[in-house]
Enzyme design. Structure first.
Site, PDB file in Angstrom:
ATOM      1  N   TYR A  68       0.840  -1.201   0.000  1.00 28.57           N
ATOM      2  CA  TYR A  68       0.000   0.000   0.000  1.00 28.57           C
ATOM      3  C   TYR A  68       0.872   1.246   0.000  1.00 28.57           C
ATOM      4  CZ  TYR A  68       1.160   1.430   4.721  1.00 28.57           C
ATOM      5  OH  TYR A  68       1.829   1.896   5.813  1.00 28.57           O
ATOM      6  N   GLU A  71      -0.922   8.770  -0.056  1.00 26.47           N
ATOM      7  CA  GLU A  71      -0.491   9.995  -0.708  1.00 26.47           C
ATOM      8  C   GLU A  71      -1.278  11.179  -0.156  1.00 26.47           C
ATOM      9  OE1 GLU A  71       0.422   9.189  -5.279  1.00 26.47           O
ATOM     10  OE2 GLU A  71      -1.628   8.661  -4.716  1.00 26.47           O
ATOM     11  N   LYS A  83      -1.989  18.489 -10.844  1.00 30.26           N
ATOM     12  CA  LYS A  83      -2.255  17.838  -9.572  1.00 30.26           C
ATOM     13  C   LYS A  83      -0.945  17.217  -9.101  1.00 30.26           C
ATOM     14  CE  LYS A  83      -5.503  14.509  -7.610  1.00 30.26           C
ATOM     15  NZ  LYS A  83      -6.661  13.692  -8.004  1.00 30.26           N
TER      16      LYS A  83
END
Length: 160
Positions: A68, A71, A83
């Protein structure tokens, strides 16, 4: 050691439509729908899609590493169509990277096409420099190609 890699993907969709898909939380929803077995599952940990939002990406089974990453959205510019996220936990951080940023920029090519520019910037201790060879834009390229195709098919279906 500091590094930077960039990949451009041309898509047959206007920049405004691509940005609508990439901005905010829509991108995570599209990844969940279109790429769960390739990129993984996205869940919002905190936030509404603006700067400060935290999202957790759980990689598909069999992926190397911790399984995993979390962010943080550090930039979401609707005017420049940019972005940026920074890795705060898991993923490359668990491998020893000090800094890992993803930048997604949607560039208008013409009225019917755009470029999705995906960049990765990172820092890692010089003693671990060999790990930098693991950094690539392949997942971001797959995401750009798949979402571009999805948006193009959606646009075609709407005009028929």
């Amino acid at each position: 050691m500091h590094g930077h890699i960039t990949q451009d993907n041309l898509v047959a969709v206007p920049a405004a439509a691509v940005w609508e898909a990439y901005s905010g939380l829509q991108l995570g929803k599209l990844v969940d729908k279109l790429l769960p077995d390739v990129i993984g599952r996205v869940e919002v940990v905190e936030g509404d899609g603006g700067v400060g939002t935290l999202v957790k990406l759980t990689f598909p089974p069999g992926s190397p590493g911790s399984g995993y990453m979390i962010e943080k959205f550090i930039k979401n510019d609707d005017v420049a169509r940019v972005k940026e996220t920074e890795l705060v936990e898991g993923g490359y951080r668990d491998l020893g990277f000090d800094f890992y940023r993803i930048r997604l920029e949607i560039i208008e090519k013409d009225s019917e096409s755009s470029i999705i520019r995906s960049s990765v910037e990172y820092e890692i201790d010089d003693k671990l420099a060999e790990l930098a060879s693991h950094v690539n834009t392949k997942p971001l390229e797959i995401m750009a190609e798949t979402i571009g195709k999805h948006l193009s098919e959606k646009k075609t279906a709407q005009t028929q």
